[in-house]
Every structure is written in C-alpha cells, then in structure tokens.
Design an enzyme around this catalytic site. Structure first.
Site, PDB file in Angstrom:
ATOM      1  N   ASP A  25      -8.352  -1.128   1.182  1.00 15.65           N
ATOM      2  CA  ASP A  25      -8.971   0.201   1.335  1.00 15.65           C
ATOM      3  C   ASP A  25      -9.272   0.879  -0.005  1.00 15.65           C
ATOM      4  OD1 ASP A  25      -8.533  -0.219   4.057  1.00 15.65           O
ATOM      5  OD2 ASP A  25      -6.595   0.802   4.015  1.00 15.65           O
ATOM      6  N   ARG A  32     -27.729  -2.920  17.819  1.00 15.92           N
ATOM      7  CA  ARG A  32     -26.609  -3.846  17.985  1.00 15.92           C
ATOM      8  C   ARG A  32     -25.488  -3.461  17.022  1.00 15.92           C
ATOM      9  NH1 ARG A  32     -29.235  -4.934  21.752  1.00 15.92           N
ATOM     10  NH2 ARG A  32     -29.962  -6.968  22.494  1.00 15.92           N
ATOM     11  N   GLY A  91     -11.183   0.533   6.156  1.00 15.03           N
ATOM     12  CA  GLY A  91     -11.045   1.503   5.072  1.00 15.03           C
ATOM     13  C   GLY A  91     -10.128   2.667   5.402  1.00 15.03           C
ATOM     14  N   ARG A  92      -9.576   2.660   6.639  1.00 13.91           N
ATOM     15  CA  ARG A  92      -8.743   3.791   7.118  1.00 13.91           C
ATOM     16  C   ARG A  92      -9.513   5.104   6.937  1.00 13.91           C
ATOM     17  NH1 ARG A  92      -2.613   3.777   5.445  1.00 13.91           N
ATOM     18  NH2 ARG A  92      -3.531   3.998   3.389  1.00 13.91           N
ATOM     19  N   THR A 116       4.369   1.069   2.036  1.00 17.09           N
ATOM     20  CA  THR A 116       5.374   0.177   1.440  1.00 17.09           C
ATOM     21  C   THR A 116       5.858   0.732   0.099  1.00 17.09           C
ATOM     22  OG1 THR A 116       4.230  -1.648   2.504  1.00 17.09           O
ATOM     23  CG2 THR A 116       5.801  -2.235   0.792  1.00 17.09           C
ATOM     24  N   GLY A 139       0.843  -1.190   0.000  1.00 20.12           N
ATOM     25  CA  GLY A 139       0.000   0.000   0.000  1.00 20.12           C
ATOM     26  C   GLY A 139       0.879   1.240   0.000  1.00 20.12           C
ATOM     27  N   ASP A 140       0.318   2.361   0.383  1.00 22.00           N
ATOM     28  CA  ASP A 140       1.079   3.611   0.238  1.00 22.00           C
ATOM     29  C   ASP A 140       2.390   3.609   1.038  1.00 22.00           C
ATOM     30  OD1 ASP A 140      -0.279   3.743   2.623  1.00 22.00           O
ATOM     31  OD2 ASP A 140      -0.622   5.902   2.521  1.00 22.00           O
ATOM     32  N   HIS A 179     -10.721  -7.812  10.861  1.00 23.58           N
ATOM     33  CA  HIS A 179      -9.774  -8.454   9.943  1.00 23.58           C
ATOM     34  C   HIS A 179     -10.368  -9.585   9.115  1.00 23.58           C
ATOM     35  CE1 HIS A 179      -7.265  -6.112  12.613  1.00 23.58           C
ATOM     36  NE2 HIS A 179      -6.363  -6.124  11.652  1.00 23.58           N
ATOM     37  N   ARG A 213      -9.891  -9.017   5.569  1.00 23.31           N
ATOM     38  CA  ARG A 213      -8.568  -9.146   4.955  1.00 23.31           C
ATOM     39  C   ARG A 213      -8.180 -10.594   4.655  1.00 23.31           C
ATOM     40  NH1 ARG A 213      -5.138  -5.037   7.982  1.00 23.31           N
ATOM     41  NH2 ARG A 213      -3.694  -6.750   8.242  1.00 23.31           N
TER      42      ARG A 213
HETATM   43  O1  F6P Z   1      -4.926  -0.653   5.362  1.00 18.40           O
HETATM   44  C1  F6P Z   1      -5.585  -1.858   5.559  1.00 18.40           C
HETATM   45  C2  F6P Z   1      -6.208  -1.921   6.927  1.00 18.40           C
HETATM   46  O2  F6P Z   1      -6.894  -3.144   7.032  1.00 18.40           O
HETATM   47  C3  F6P Z   1      -7.117  -0.741   7.278  1.00 18.40           C
HETATM   48  O3  F6P Z   1      -8.372  -0.833   6.663  1.00 18.40           O
HETATM   49  C4  F6P Z   1      -7.121  -0.845   8.774  1.00 18.40           C
HETATM   50  O4  F6P Z   1      -7.382   0.412   9.358  1.00 18.40           O
HETATM   51  C5  F6P Z   1      -5.728  -1.302   9.098  1.00 18.40           C
HETATM   52  O5  F6P Z   1      -5.208  -1.894   7.931  1.00 18.40           O
HETATM   53  C6  F6P Z   1      -5.639  -2.300  10.228  1.00 18.40           C
HETATM   54  O6  F6P Z   1      -4.304  -2.543  10.451  1.00 18.40           O
HETATM   55  P1  F6P Z   1      -3.749  -3.700  11.370  1.00 18.40           P
HETATM   56  O7  F6P Z   1      -3.605  -4.919  10.520  1.00 18.40           O
HETATM   57  O8  F6P Z   1      -2.459  -3.182  11.841  1.00 18.40           O
HETATM   58  O9  F6P Z   1      -4.740  -3.937  12.470  1.00 18.40           O
END
Ligand code: F6P
Length: 377
Positions: free
Chosen positions: A155, A295, A198-199, A133, A130-131, A301, A304
């Site tokens: 993101d 709720r 999504g940061r 790296t 990402g940005d 994660h 991801r």
């Molecule tokens: O940049 C990807 C991301 O998953 C973001 O959406 C999130 O804020 C962050 O990384 C979470 O980072 P970590 O893996 O350090 O918890």
C-alpha cells in the site's frame, strides 16, 4: 550509517550472537529478500545465529521457530511471499480464537509471548511488517524487547519512509493489467474498470494509472463526482475514442459516500471489514448512464504474489542489512526507512498508526491531471 574497516571491528566486538526475525501482516513481494539479507549479513558480517519466527507474532505465542542459514536462504531472492509465513490475525494482546462451535473468544497472550521470547535469548528481534505489525513491535519494545522494525506493504502508506518494498511490484502488476485492458477495451468499445488494492490510500491506483495510461483514476483521498467521470467518458467518445480505462482504488468513495466493504471471512477472523466492491459499484453506476458496455476486473491478491521487481529486492536487501547494522549498534526501538537515497533510522514510536495519504494537490496528482487524466473532480 556509514561503513569502514574500524567500524566493522567495533561492531563485531560488541557482538550480535543470536537474532530473530518475523514477518507479520499481509505478505508482499520482497519479504524473502529481507529475510535473506538479514540472515546473510548477521551470519557473514557478525558471526551471529539467526532464528526465523514462524507466522508473525503467532510464532512467539506458540513457540514456532527454526534456524535460518546462508545455505537455507540461498534460493529465496526471487520468491514471492515469505518463507516464514505470516498472518494478519496474530495479535498476542488480543488473540482471536474460535472454539469448535464457532464461538469467538479473545485471549491476551502477551505474557506467554514474553516468556517464549526470553527463552530464545535473542539480542535483537527484527519485526518486518506494516503499521499493525510495527505497532505490535513497538508495544513489545516498551516491554523490553530489543526490536528493530522493517517496513513493508504494497500500500506504501507508512509514514517515515519514502517507499515500502512490495509497492513497486504491485504497481507493475496493476500497470501490466491496464496495458491489457487498454487493448481489449479499445477493440470492443468498452469502459474497462480495474479495482486495485491500497486500503485507505490511492498510491497503487495513482502510480499504476499514470504508468498504465488510464483515463480516469479514482483514489480515496479525492472523493469522486460521478458526473466528472461520465463527462470524461463522453468527451473521449466524441473525440473518436469510444472506450475508456478507469483504475479505482479499493478505498475510493463517491462524494458524500462511504468506502465499500465486503462481508468476507476475514471480517470474522481478523475482526476488520474487508475493503472491496467499489469497481463493480462504479461499473453498475456507469452502465446505467452511458451507451457503452462496462466491464470490471478486480486484481485482488495477484498484486501481492509472485516475483519481486529488482527495485523491491534491492530495497529489501538494503533495509535488511542496515537493520542488522542498527542492531549491532544497539539502536533498538527504531525502524529502518528509505529517505531520499539513504536508509535512515526513525523511532518506531513516531509511526503511531499514522497513515501516509496521497496529497490531493501534490505533484503526483497534478502530474496526472496535467496530462488530462480525470481524478473524478
Ligand atoms: O495491506 C495490504 C492489503 O493487501 C490491502 O491492500 C488490502 O486491503 C488488504 O491487505 C487485504 O488483506 P487480506 O490479505 O486480509 O485479504
């Protein structure tokens, strides 16, 4: 970059002998598709040797790497994560160490990184990230590394490319979660809040919200007015739908407010505050003001991990192969990027830490509003 028999010969004669690849920053689905594509095309089309650097730039600092082969990467296409490992705290210019007493020291390992890199004798280093790296990649390019960047992030917030791989898979996971929250929310007459990643940008929330039929979507680019959210919930209730589904991006904030961060371990290890908690915050704000149960679910994660969608596998494969072609042509200091239907090269320099935000009055936001979704404004 087009392809022809003659061109193939020409590229081959220029000769890529040995290339390296690393994956840095947060992982996402599709990284292994890139590793496989780079490995296969470097070996099959160029006869090159491929070295996998382990755990991002840390692998260059501490000299951890291994040879990648076609056979060794044959089963990784559907795998989430990255077989090379990754880290988002391995900056060689400012490496964060903790001694046995827990004291933090920051060390500059850039010279050691350069020496280790030279020893590897690589014709190209593919930096997948990402940005953060990619910016590191550019810094080392300026120090003479033959770098080609490959953009990744769930993101989707990188400039220069229309989409990053990992994003569509994350959106699908969030969309599936919304489908499930719809039915349980409707059964119980509840307001269901889903917090997604999504940061500082709302791409995941917006696309997941539209595809998952959310009634409210809150994104960082549009500070929300709680009154508008309450109005939407009331209107739905009065109209015979005493339940609502809200998707909120982790970076969302109320008008005049700040994004909410949590004091997770990463603050200490990575030196950056972790976004998170806005879902719970909104759930509390709403339950104080409405006569419906609320709720909150935090997807975290799960967005991801796991099997990449076909879209991300294809994009990863296209980026990986075109990165190898760019290396064969000596086009270093660039990043491969998706522009419309094509993979193009953009200068790494042009990224310069710029974030690609959701345009607050763009077509995607308007699409949501035109079908009655509340954006909190
Ligand atoms: O940049 C990807 C991301 O998953 C973001 O959406 C999130 O804020 C962050 O990384 C979470 O980072 P970590 O893996 O350090 O918890």
């Amino acid at each position: 970059m087009t392809w022809s028999g003659n061109r193939y010969q020409q590229l081959f004669l220029m000769g890529l002998k040995r290339v390296g690849i690393l994956t840095g920053g947060g992982d996402c689905s599709g990284l292994n598709a890139v590793i496989r594509a780079v490995t296969r095309s470097a070996i099959i089309s160029h006869g090159a040797e491929v070295i996998g650097i382990e755990e991002g730039f840390e692998g260059l600092i501490f000299d951890r790497n291994r040879k990648l082969t076609v056979a060794g990467t044959k089963d990784i296409l559907p795998l989430g994560g990255t077989i090379l490992g990754t880290t988002n705290k391995g900056d060689p210019f400012a490496y964060r160490h903790f001694d046995k007493d827990g004291r933090l020291t920051i060390q500059d390992y850039s010279q050691k990184t350069i020496e280790n890199f030279k020893r590897l004798e690589l014709d190209c280093l593919f930096v997948v990230g990402g940005d953060g790296t990619l910016q590191l990649g550019y810094k080392f390019f300026e120090k003479g590394f033959p770098v080609i960047g490959i953009p990744k992030t769930i993101d989707n917030d990188l400039v220069g490319t229309d989409y990053t791989f990992g994003f569509q898979t994350a959106v699908q996971i969030a969309c599936d979660a919304l489908d499930r929250l719809q039915t349980t929310g409707e059964s119980h007459h509840r307001v269901m809040v889903l917090e997604v990643m999504g940061r500082g940008t709302g791409w995941i929330a917006l696309e997941a919200g539209i595809s998952g039929g959310a009634h409210v979507i809150l994104i960082p680019e549009i500070s929300y007015d709680l009154g508008k959210v309450l109005e939407k919930i009331h209107l739905r209730k009065e109209g015979g739908s005493p339940f609502s589904v809200i998707v909120v991006a982790e970076g969302a904030k109320e008008i005049g407010g700040e994004a909410i961060t949590s004091e997770a371990a990463s603050t200490r290890l990575q030196g950056v505050a972790q976004l998170g908690g806005v879902g719970d915050h909104i759930a509390r704000q709403l339950s104080d003001r409405i006569n419906l149960e609320v709720r909150c679910t935090v997807l975290g994660h799960t967005q991801r991990g796991g099997t990449p969608l076909a879209f991300d596998r294809i994009l990863g494969t296209r980026l990986g192969t075109q990165a190898v072609e760019a290396a064969a042509e000596g086009k270093f200091g660039t990043m491969v990027a998706l522009k419309s239907q094509d993979i193009v090269l953009v200068p790494l320099e042009s990224l310069a830490g710029i974030v690609r935000y959701v345009p607050a009055d763009g077509q995607l936001v308007r699409t949501a509003e035109l079908i009655g979704i509340c954006l909190g404004r």
